[in-house]
Design a protein around this motif. Structure first.
Motif, PDB file in Angstrom:
ATOM      1  N   LEU A 110       0.858  -1.178   0.000  1.00 46.40           N
ATOM      2  CA  LEU A 110       0.000   0.000   0.000  1.00 46.40           C
ATOM      3  C   LEU A 110       0.902   1.238   0.000  1.00 46.40           C
ATOM      4  CD1 LEU A 110      -2.529   1.657   0.254  1.00 46.40           C
ATOM      5  CD2 LEU A 110      -2.762   0.928   2.632  1.00 46.40           C
ATOM      6  N   ALA A 111       0.978   1.910  -1.145  1.00 46.79           N
ATOM      7  CA  ALA A 111       1.919   3.013  -1.323  1.00 46.79           C
ATOM      8  C   ALA A 111       1.313   4.330  -0.855  1.00 46.79           C
ATOM      9  CB  ALA A 111       2.332   3.125  -2.784  1.00 46.79           C
ATOM     10  N   ALA A 112       2.157   5.159  -0.250  1.00 46.74           N
ATOM     11  CA  ALA A 112       1.765   6.507   0.146  1.00 46.74           C
ATOM     12  C   ALA A 112       2.853   7.473  -0.310  1.00 46.74           C
ATOM     13  CB  ALA A 112       1.570   6.596   1.656  1.00 46.74           C
ATOM     14  N   LEU A 113       2.486   8.376  -1.211  1.00 48.34           N
ATOM     15  CA  LEU A 113       3.414   9.386  -1.694  1.00 48.34           C
ATOM     16  C   LEU A 113       3.625  10.454  -0.623  1.00 48.34           C
ATOM     17  CD1 LEU A 113       1.981   9.949  -5.292  1.00 48.34           C
ATOM     18  CD2 LEU A 113       3.955   8.554  -4.658  1.00 48.34           C
ATOM     19  N   THR A 159      -3.707  -1.184  10.660  1.00 46.47           N
ATOM     20  CA  THR A 159      -3.184  -2.498  11.004  1.00 46.47           C
ATOM     21  C   THR A 159      -2.496  -3.079   9.779  1.00 46.47           C
ATOM     22  OG1 THR A 159      -4.966  -2.867  12.601  1.00 46.47           O
ATOM     23  CG2 THR A 159      -3.775  -4.808  11.804  1.00 46.47           C
ATOM     24  N   LEU A 160      -1.188  -3.298   9.879  1.00 51.74           N
ATOM     25  CA  LEU A 160      -0.386  -3.709   8.737  1.00 51.74           C
ATOM     26  C   LEU A 160       0.526  -4.859   9.102  1.00 51.74           C
ATOM     27  CD1 LEU A 160       0.644  -0.087   7.725  1.00 51.74           C
ATOM     28  CD2 LEU A 160      -0.953  -1.529   6.447  1.00 51.74           C
ATOM     29  N   ALA A 161       0.919  -5.633   8.080  1.00 51.44           N
ATOM     30  CA  ALA A 161       1.862  -6.731   8.316  1.00 51.44           C
ATOM     31  C   ALA A 161       3.281  -6.217   8.469  1.00 51.44           C
ATOM     32  CB  ALA A 161       1.787  -7.729   7.155  1.00 51.44           C
ATOM     33  N   GLY A 162       3.556  -5.023   7.955  1.00 46.55           N
ATOM     34  CA  GLY A 162       4.881  -4.439   8.057  1.00 46.55           C
ATOM     35  C   GLY A 162       4.908  -3.074   7.395  1.00 46.55           C
ATOM     36  N   ARG A 163       5.964  -2.339   7.677  1.00 45.60           N
ATOM     37  CA  ARG A 163       6.117  -0.985   7.142  1.00 45.60           C
ATOM     38  C   ARG A 163       7.484  -0.844   6.492  1.00 45.60           C
ATOM     39  NH1 ARG A 163       2.802  -0.612  11.585  1.00 45.60           N
ATOM     40  NH2 ARG A 163       1.077   0.876  11.383  1.00 45.60           N
ATOM     41  N   TRP A 164       7.503  -0.374   5.241  1.00 43.35           N
ATOM     42  CA  TRP A 164       8.739  -0.114   4.500  1.00 43.35           C
ATOM     43  C   TRP A 164       8.753   1.369   4.172  1.00 43.35           C
ATOM     44  CZ3 TRP A 164      10.371   1.861  -0.141  1.00 43.35           C
ATOM     45  CH2 TRP A 164      11.636   1.464  -0.607  1.00 43.35           C
ATOM     46  N   HIS A 165       9.743   2.070   4.692  1.00 40.53           N
ATOM     47  CA  HIS A 165       9.815   3.520   4.548  1.00 40.53           C
ATOM     48  C   HIS A 165      11.041   3.926   3.748  1.00 40.53           C
ATOM     49  CE1 HIS A 165       7.476   4.018   8.625  1.00 40.53           C
ATOM     50  NE2 HIS A 165       6.705   3.628   7.618  1.00 40.53           N
ATOM     51  N   LEU A 166      10.850   4.770   2.741  1.00 37.85           N
ATOM     52  CA  LEU A 166      11.951   5.360   1.994  1.00 37.85           C
ATOM     53  C   LEU A 166      12.152   6.795   2.479  1.00 37.85           C
ATOM     54  CD1 LEU A 166      14.081   5.427  -0.235  1.00 37.85           C
ATOM     55  CD2 LEU A 166      12.270   6.050  -1.849  1.00 37.85           C
ATOM     56  N   SER A 167      13.293   7.036   3.115  1.00 35.95           N
ATOM     57  CA  SER A 167      13.646   8.372   3.617  1.00 35.95           C
ATOM     58  C   SER A 167      12.490   9.002   4.389  1.00 35.95           C
ATOM     59  CB  SER A 167      14.061   9.285   2.462  1.00 35.95           C
ATOM     60  OG  SER A 167      15.170   8.762   1.783  1.00 35.95           O
ATOM     61  N   TYR A 212       1.279  -4.427   3.356  1.00 37.80           N
ATOM     62  CA  TYR A 212       2.547  -3.807   3.745  1.00 37.80           C
ATOM     63  C   TYR A 212       2.577  -2.353   3.286  1.00 37.80           C
ATOM     64  CZ  TYR A 212       4.180  -8.556   4.575  1.00 37.80           C
ATOM     65  OH  TYR A 212       4.314  -9.853   5.052  1.00 37.80           O
ATOM     66  N   ALA A 213       2.954  -1.460   4.194  1.00 35.98           N
ATOM     67  CA  ALA A 213       3.110  -0.060   3.819  1.00 35.98           C
ATOM     68  C   ALA A 213       4.355   0.117   2.957  1.00 35.98           C
ATOM     69  CB  ALA A 213       3.220   0.810   5.064  1.00 35.98           C
ATOM     70  N   LEU A 214       4.220   0.936   1.926  1.00 35.14           N
ATOM     71  CA  LEU A 214       5.348   1.366   1.108  1.00 35.14           C
ATOM     72  C   LEU A 214       5.240   2.888   1.060  1.00 35.14           C
ATOM     73  CD1 LEU A 214       6.259   0.044  -2.487  1.00 35.14           C
ATOM     74  CD2 LEU A 214       6.753   2.327  -1.653  1.00 35.14           C
ATOM     75  N   SER A 215       5.930   3.530   1.974  1.00 33.78           N
ATOM     76  CA  SER A 215       5.747   4.965   2.156  1.00 33.78           C
ATOM     77  C   SER A 215       7.016   5.729   1.817  1.00 33.78           C
ATOM     78  CB  SER A 215       5.344   5.270   3.604  1.00 33.78           C
ATOM     79  OG  SER A 215       4.130   4.613   3.926  1.00 33.78           O
ATOM     80  N   ILE A 216       6.837   6.830   1.106  1.00 32.16           N
ATOM     81  CA  ILE A 216       7.951   7.684   0.705  1.00 32.16           C
ATOM     82  C   ILE A 216       7.848   8.997   1.474  1.00 32.16           C
ATOM     83  CG2 ILE A 216       9.064   8.886  -1.209  1.00 32.16           C
ATOM     84  CD1 ILE A 216       7.850   6.799  -3.087  1.00 32.16           C
ATOM     85  N   ARG A 217       8.943   9.350   2.145  1.00 31.50           N
ATOM     86  CA  ARG A 217       9.030  10.620   2.849  1.00 31.50           C
ATOM     87  C   ARG A 217       7.849  10.830   3.802  1.00 31.50           C
ATOM     88  NH1 ARG A 217      13.084  13.920   3.235  1.00 31.50           N
ATOM     89  NH2 ARG A 217      12.153  15.784   2.340  1.00 31.50           N
ATOM     90  N   SER A 218       7.128  11.950   3.687  1.00 29.15           N
ATOM     91  CA  SER A 218       6.051  12.239   4.630  1.00 29.15           C
ATOM     92  C   SER A 218       4.833  11.355   4.435  1.00 29.15           C
ATOM     93  CB  SER A 218       5.638  13.711   4.530  1.00 29.15           C
ATOM     94  OG  SER A 218       5.242  14.040   3.205  1.00 29.15           O
ATOM     95  N   GLY A 219       4.832  10.512   3.392  1.00 29.10           N
ATOM     96  CA  GLY A 219       3.763   9.523   3.268  1.00 29.10           C
ATOM     97  C   GLY A 219       3.701   8.602   4.469  1.00 29.10           C
ATOM     98  N   ALA A 220       4.824   8.456   5.165  1.00 24.82           N
ATOM     99  CA  ALA A 220       4.865   7.604   6.356  1.00 24.82           C
ATOM    100  C   ALA A 220       4.038   8.172   7.507  1.00 24.82           C
ATOM    101  CB  ALA A 220       6.315   7.422   6.807  1.00 24.82           C
TER     102      ALA A 220
END
Length: 218
Positions: free
Chosen positions: A30-33, A114-122, A99-107
């Motif tokens: 689940l991507a968040a810009l 409720t998520l299985a995991g979080r992957w954050h880019l910067s 799974y979260a796929l978040s970039i910058r302030s998308g995090a």
């Protein structure tokens, strides 16, 4: 299905658009810009990552949130709490293994989900985001409360200042090798969110997609 589909999702405040990439079953990213102007600068790059995930058998979703993208909610009227509610509603609708796929302030949007995991880019804190907004406003000579043509209330700025990315549970932090901050891994590349115009980095996107696939599999 492995193509790109245009769909919608519902939350308590209305309906928002989303793009789906790759298969509908299995783990879903689940991507968040980033919020505000950085979203425009990174959208193409994010889509390249999601296409690379689809080629590796991982499905993903790139949604609009209230006040972002093609949302009918004006940016000035959107609140961080509404964006978080929309994120959580979508995560729940997508089911398990999200799974979260978040970039910058998308995090900053995923903290209540409720998520299985979080992957954050910067990942960027709300305080850091507000500092960037204030610098850009001052450089452009705009009036108080006017950020890149968007009127943001003092209440919204205050809420952003207090927001921090959620880093508990299964969380992986990725940074560029020019960032002198703690990370689980770093990769070479220019910060596209700092460019004056939207740009892409296909080589970096492929590396990040591989990183996500290996992390999910682990």
């Amino acid at each position: 299905m492995t193509g790109i589909r245009f769909q919608h999702y519902d939350w308590a405040g209305g309906r928002e658009a989303m793009l789906r990439f790759g298969p509908d079953a299995g783990p879903i990213a689940l991507a968040a810009l980033p919020l505000f102007e950085e979203a425009n600068r990174t959208r193409q790059f994010a889509c390249t990552i999601l296409r690379a995930l689809a080629e590796r058998g991982i499905g993903s979703v790139l949604p609009d949130f209230p006040g972002t993208g093609e949302s009918l909610v004006a940016t000035a009227d959107a609140t961080l709490s509404d964006q978080r509610r929309a994120y959580s509603a979508l995560a729940q609708q997508l089911g398990a293994d999200i799974y979260a796929l978040s970039i910058r302030s998308g995090a900053l949007l995923e903290g209540d989900a409720t998520l299985a995991g979080r992957w954050h880019l910067s990942p960027q804190s709300g305080e850091e985001l507000v500092r960037d907004l204030e610098r850009a406003r001052a450089a452009a000579g705009r009036a108080e409360g006017d950020y890149a043509g968007n009127r943001l209330s003092s209440e919204r700025i205050a809420a952003l200042r207090e927001a921090v990315p959620r880093g508990d549970g299964r969380c992986r932090i990725i940074r560029l090798d020019t960032e002198l901050r703690a990370a689980d891994a770093t990769y070479p590349g220019a910060p596209l969110w700092r460019r004056s115009e939207p740009d892409n980095n296909i080589e970096l996107a492929e590396k990040l997609a591989a990183d996500i696939v290996h992390w999910i599999a682990a």
